[in-house]
Motif scaffolding. Sequence first.
Motif, PDB file in Angstrom:
ATOM      1  N   GLY A  17      14.105  69.721 -96.013  1.00  0.00           N
ATOM      2  CA  GLY A  17      13.352  68.799 -95.182  1.00  0.00           C
ATOM      3  C   GLY A  17      12.973  69.485 -93.881  1.00  0.00           C
ATOM      4  O   GLY A  17      11.918  69.232 -93.308  1.00  0.00           O
ATOM      5  N   ALA A  18      13.844  70.394 -93.436  1.00  0.00           N
ATOM      6  CA  ALA A  18      13.553  71.112 -92.200  1.00  0.00           C
ATOM      7  C   ALA A  18      12.615  72.281 -92.462  1.00  0.00           C
ATOM      8  O   ALA A  18      11.711  72.560 -91.687  1.00  0.00           O
ATOM      9  N   PHE A  19      12.818  72.941 -93.595  1.00  0.00           N
ATOM     10  CA  PHE A  19      12.065  74.162 -93.823  1.00  0.00           C
ATOM     11  C   PHE A  19      10.703  73.909 -94.443  1.00  0.00           C
ATOM     12  O   PHE A  19       9.689  74.444 -94.026  1.00  0.00           O
ATOM     13  N   TRP A  20      10.663  73.063 -95.461  1.00  0.00           N
ATOM     14  CA  TRP A  20       9.417  72.906 -96.203  1.00  0.00           C
ATOM     15  C   TRP A  20       8.619  71.753 -95.627  1.00  0.00           C
ATOM     16  O   TRP A  20       8.983  70.605 -95.766  1.00  0.00           O
ATOM     17  N   PRO A  21       7.529  72.021 -94.991  1.00  0.00           N
ATOM     18  CA  PRO A  21       6.808  70.962 -94.301  1.00  0.00           C
ATOM     19  C   PRO A  21       5.924  70.179 -95.255  1.00  0.00           C
ATOM     20  O   PRO A  21       5.651  70.614 -96.368  1.00  0.00           O
ATOM     21  N   LEU A  22       5.477  69.048 -94.797  1.00  0.00           N
ATOM     22  CA  LEU A  22       4.441  68.265 -95.455  1.00  0.00           C
ATOM     23  C   LEU A  22       4.858  67.674 -96.792  1.00  0.00           C
ATOM     24  O   LEU A  22       4.043  67.239 -97.574  1.00  0.00           O
ATOM     25  N   GLU A  23       6.141  67.669 -97.070  1.00  0.00           N
ATOM     26  CA  GLU A  23       6.614  66.964 -98.264  1.00  0.00           C
ATOM     27  C   GLU A  23       6.353  65.470 -98.061  1.00  0.00           C
ATOM     28  O   GLU A  23       5.879  64.782 -98.936  1.00  0.00           O
ATOM     29  N   LYS A  24       6.694  65.012 -96.881  1.00  0.00           N
ATOM     30  CA  LYS A  24       6.301  63.666 -96.454  1.00  0.00           C
ATOM     31  C   LYS A  24       5.373  63.884 -95.265  1.00  0.00           C
ATOM     32  O   LYS A  24       5.799  64.320 -94.217  1.00  0.00           O
ATOM     33  N   GLU A  25       4.102  63.533 -95.472  1.00  0.00           N
ATOM     34  CA  GLU A  25       3.140  63.956 -94.467  1.00  0.00           C
ATOM     35  C   GLU A  25       3.268  63.214 -93.150  1.00  0.00           C
ATOM     36  O   GLU A  25       2.834  63.696 -92.126  1.00  0.00           O
ATOM     37  N   ASP A  26       3.843  62.016 -93.211  1.00  0.00           N
ATOM     38  CA  ASP A  26       3.891  61.273 -91.957  1.00  0.00           C
ATOM     39  C   ASP A  26       5.272  61.329 -91.314  1.00  0.00           C
ATOM     40  O   ASP A  26       5.643  60.489 -90.530  1.00  0.00           O
ATOM     41  N   ARG A  27       6.065  62.288 -91.707  1.00  0.00           N
ATOM     42  CA  ARG A  27       7.332  62.460 -91.001  1.00  0.00           C
ATOM     43  C   ARG A  27       7.846  63.881 -91.192  1.00  0.00           C
ATOM     44  O   ARG A  27       7.273  64.663 -91.937  1.00  0.00           O
ATOM     45  N   GLY A  28       8.942  64.173 -90.535  1.00  0.00           N
ATOM     46  CA  GLY A  28       9.538  65.494 -90.692  1.00  0.00           C
ATOM     47  C   GLY A  28       9.025  66.449 -89.635  1.00  0.00           C
ATOM     48  O   GLY A  28       8.058  66.196 -88.936  1.00  0.00           O
ATOM     49  N   GLN A  29       9.724  67.560 -89.530  1.00  0.00           N
ATOM     50  CA  GLN A  29       9.331  68.560 -88.550  1.00  0.00           C
ATOM     51  C   GLN A  29       9.111  69.871 -89.265  1.00  0.00           C
ATOM     52  O   GLN A  29       9.618  70.095 -90.348  1.00  0.00           O
ATOM     53  N   ILE A  30       8.376  70.729 -88.631  1.00  0.00           N
ATOM     54  CA  ILE A  30       8.056  72.004 -89.242  1.00  0.00           C
ATOM     55  C   ILE A  30       8.915  73.088 -88.602  1.00  0.00           C
ATOM     56  O   ILE A  30       8.976  73.213 -87.380  1.00  0.00           O
ATOM     57  N   HIS A  31       9.588  73.839 -89.431  1.00  0.00           N
ATOM     58  CA  HIS A  31      10.488  74.888 -88.970  1.00  0.00           C
ATOM     59  C   HIS A  31       9.678  75.967 -88.245  1.00  0.00           C
ATOM     60  O   HIS A  31       8.549  76.266 -88.629  1.00  0.00           O
ATOM     61  N   GLN A  32      10.289  76.544 -87.222  1.00  0.00           N
ATOM     62  CA  GLN A  32       9.547  77.537 -86.424  1.00  0.00           C
ATOM     63  C   GLN A  32       9.168  78.769 -87.242  1.00  0.00           C
ATOM     64  O   GLN A  32       8.249  79.502 -86.875  1.00  0.00           O
ATOM     65  N   LEU A  33       9.863  78.985 -88.386  1.00  0.00           N
ATOM     66  CA  LEU A  33       9.486  80.117 -89.224  1.00  0.00           C
ATOM     67  C   LEU A  33       8.022  80.040 -89.656  1.00  0.00           C
ATOM     68  O   LEU A  33       7.408  81.051 -89.972  1.00  0.00           O
ATOM     69  N   TRP A  34       7.497  78.804 -89.658  1.00  0.00           N
ATOM     70  CA  TRP A  34       6.119  78.634 -90.122  1.00  0.00           C
ATOM     71  C   TRP A  34       5.092  79.180 -89.138  1.00  0.00           C
ATOM     72  O   TRP A  34       3.899  79.215 -89.439  1.00  0.00           O
ATOM     73  N   THR A  35       5.553  79.592 -87.951  1.00  0.00           N
ATOM     74  CA  THR A  35       4.608  80.272 -87.078  1.00  0.00           C
ATOM     75  C   THR A  35       4.173  81.590 -87.714  1.00  0.00           C
ATOM     76  O   THR A  35       3.128  82.129 -87.407  1.00  0.00           O
ATOM     77  N   ASN A  36       4.994  82.113 -88.617  1.00  0.00           N
ATOM     78  CA  ASN A  36       4.607  83.334 -89.333  1.00  0.00           C
ATOM     79  C   ASN A  36       4.154  83.012 -90.750  1.00  0.00           C
ATOM     80  O   ASN A  36       4.617  83.584 -91.722  1.00  0.00           O
ATOM     81  N   ARG A  37       3.257  82.060 -90.874  1.00  0.00           N
ATOM     82  CA  ARG A  37       2.732  81.724 -92.193  1.00  0.00           C
ATOM     83  C   ARG A  37       1.415  82.463 -92.421  1.00  0.00           C
ATOM     84  O   ARG A  37       0.808  82.980 -91.482  1.00  0.00           O
ATOM     85  N   TRP A  38       0.990  82.434 -93.677  1.00  0.00           N
ATOM     86  CA  TRP A  38      -0.261  83.118 -93.989  1.00  0.00           C
ATOM     87  C   TRP A  38      -1.447  82.377 -93.397  1.00  0.00           C
ATOM     88  O   TRP A  38      -1.579  81.156 -93.524  1.00  0.00           O
TER      89      TRP A  38
END
Lengths: 536, 389
Positions: free
Chosen positions: B261-282
């Motif tokens: 829930g912390a790492f994989w974003p957008l599983e629930k689009e209207d909640r949750g937070q995006i892990h800072q690792l995603w700043t290094n996404r493609w």
Amino acid sequence: MKTIRYIFLIFFIWGVTSCEDVLDEQPNDDIAETTFWITSTDAEAGLIACYDALRPRSNQVPFFWEFWGAFDQLIQIGTIRNGRVRSFSTSTGPADDIHIERSWSAYYRGLVRTNDFMVHIDAIPFENPERKENLIGEARYLRAMYSYGITMIWKDAPYYLNVPGLEAVDIEKTPQQEIINQIKEDLAIAIEKLPDTPNDPGRVGKGAAYMLQLKLALFEEDWDTAVDAAQAVIDLGIYSLQPNYADIFTLENENNSEVIFDIQGIADNDIEPGNTFERFYSNRSSSNSGLSWMNPGLWLVDKYEIIDPSPAYTQDDPRIPTEIYDYFEGRDPRMDANIIRPGAYFVGAGGNEVLYPFINNYTHSRTGLHARKYVVTGDGSRPGAGTSPLNFIVFRYADALLHYAEARVMQSPAAFNDQGVLDAVNAVRARASDQLPLYSPGTFSSADEFLDALYDERIRELPMEGWLYWDFKRWGLIEQRNGFDVMGIELTGGQVQFRSSPVVTQVWAPNKDEYFPLPQAERDVNPNLGQNPGYQ
Amino acid sequence: MGNQQIDPYPYQATYSVNETYSFGDQVVLGVAQTDIANPDIEWETTTTWNLGADLSFIRGKINLSVDYFNRETDGILVRQEIPDYLGDKTAPFENLAIVVNKGLEIDVMYRDKIGNFSYQIGGNLTIQDNELTKYLSDIPFISNNSGVLTVLQEGQPINALYGFQTTGIYQDEEQIANGPTYGQTPSPGDLIFADINGRDENGDLTGEPDGLITEADRTIIGNQIPKYLIGGNLSFGYKNFDLSVLVQGVFDVDTWTGLSGAFWPLEKEDRGQIHQLWTNRWTPENPSATLPRLVSNSAYSQNELPSSFFVEDNSYVRIRNITLGYNFSPDIIERFAMSSLRIYGSAENFFTFSKFMDKWGWDPEREPQQFDVRIPNVKTFVFGVNVSF
């Protein structure tokens, strides 16, 4: 190396033990296989388990038969909150979707239980032979209902009439036509054996079996059978339309004269959990702390005719502009019975009346509109969040009347001017509102024109009840989903307004979206099960 | 020795009495079969043999123990994933596999004393090889435990991780067009799955790429049983002070990062937070990123499929415990009628050396699962006083 002292150990241990006695004990909490299916009491209890399979295994898993209500959200009516299920409306649904998997499990739970009953019932003596016939009729109907669900969703599928063991793991799919033939046989026998009036509220009577026969005949475009089955429901003479549309679905008015078959629920208690589905319809201000899966869109609102072009309404809140009120007010009252829209009130938990969209988390609906149908008002469904005492109606009389009109015209197009056909539609319209214009011979100039009006009537009458998705498929309208923009409302800068961009643009892929994917986990175990076309 | 963790009546089907329903206000009793029986079930049998040596050198200053072990468990009882089209029933335990666990255990201890300073250094190393030597069913055993796929396959460790082999991230449309066909067409920024297998007309695996990415392309992508386990135990004493350190570690083992829930974003689009690792996404501007593009699962779901993208090496060394103590001399405490007085401070789990933890922030000892929200091993510091009278 004299300072080294050493100990050298070599040992083998052969350990082979077993305790054969333990493996031969009889259980004392459950009933052993060899001591069940002996008396008529066993048969009664075995049949109840066939009904129990209509509902999800526990209140922690998604709804089951009522899932069909959610399928309605995959057509133009609106959209669905759950992203995984929603992806089916953009042709990207995954083969491991958990809700599809759980529906699959539930259908097969029902199929095996009804088979178990059917395999054993003949040998069980009954003091009252008529009772035995009734029970067989109920089981045949339920098996037909589970089988119908399987083949409507997955087309060809594993199928059998016994209680399979591990040897059936590598079973192959049975073609849809064979499943349908079995459904027909089961329904014919059910109709013969069932009483006209169900023996208990919630049990199956003849009407339910005719309704399923009708649905199947429409699917097969067997218009003669469809007309006969619809006529048979009407001729039973025990069903009638409720005077007020909204009352059909309330907790206070369960088992009313319009209900032909429903999935029963009861207030949460230790033995028997309630129904699950309400939570998926309700919102966060509801006592069921809802999940807002049903997200009706403006397309559905547009279907409701304006019966009062200048309605007298009270503009209660400056955050809702006049143009929003003007758009929603003055329509066929079935709109307000089905959805909660800006400017409408909703009685939520604690009996608090709140003005929509100023409820908790209105954004849980992606279209900004919520379902009102099937949401218990006030504290009615406390205490168990996720369980509800409300019944889910599978078949009701208005559905039968509209199908009657449809089948008559499909059977013989000239019937579109037939008074009996028009009366069936008029009965539904007159019940909705005394201000809706009624139809008479001459209103329509062609059968097609009549059918378009009839389709719209079904959309207005039956949204979120689980039948429109399948109607769209039959009508050849589901292709319209391709490129369809679902629109809604939103709250921006404290003001309600129409969304400027679509919530989702639906996609419909031919040769794929006619059916849903077989659950991936089932195919992992049994590679003999081919996937439906278009899915990975 | 047999596995004791199984249900009491696996050999016959039973009927559950909890399948109730309601008609109106009446709850009615329902009875149904909820499991599948296995009349042929037998106990697991384990055959063990060890070959060991205990050696002691220099008047007991060095103790060395070496043990070779070989444990073969026959008829391992597993609940096969049975398909739900058998009636959504509980699977029976079946005797389905033979597993051999063999290896070497080495234990060394050195102790000595120099004046007031005494010390003891101990270490142990286990090298183990876990192999499923026989799988006794035609049906592949793929177990889905909250989204973590494991498999029983001959020649592999028990419960090996299973999924697609990822070979990178698609950079452009041309690369996608030249690649295999997926159920859902990828876009630049999506994970590349290796096309390594396919099925023929009969549904049998061919072992050859077929230009399609299907379930047939899934393979072994990780091992959950560590090859090496180490332990260390140091203790020192100087006059009234004593210090002990306990170290533990595992090497050559994999874990599953999962769709947290912390790492994989957008599983629930209207909640949750995006892990800072995603700043290094493609992104087109960041083509060498380690994470794929950010996309909601309703738009594209294949990046979430179990794949080697989610498998990480989980070797770690952890200083399990450090304790420093002081024992008061008898001449001081006798005045207070005490026979002993000790004060000590002890730190648990304070130092962990783990690439996995550094990267993801998760405890390496956690139980992997798809949606990974777990409470880690807590760091504790204890200060204590022991008094005896």
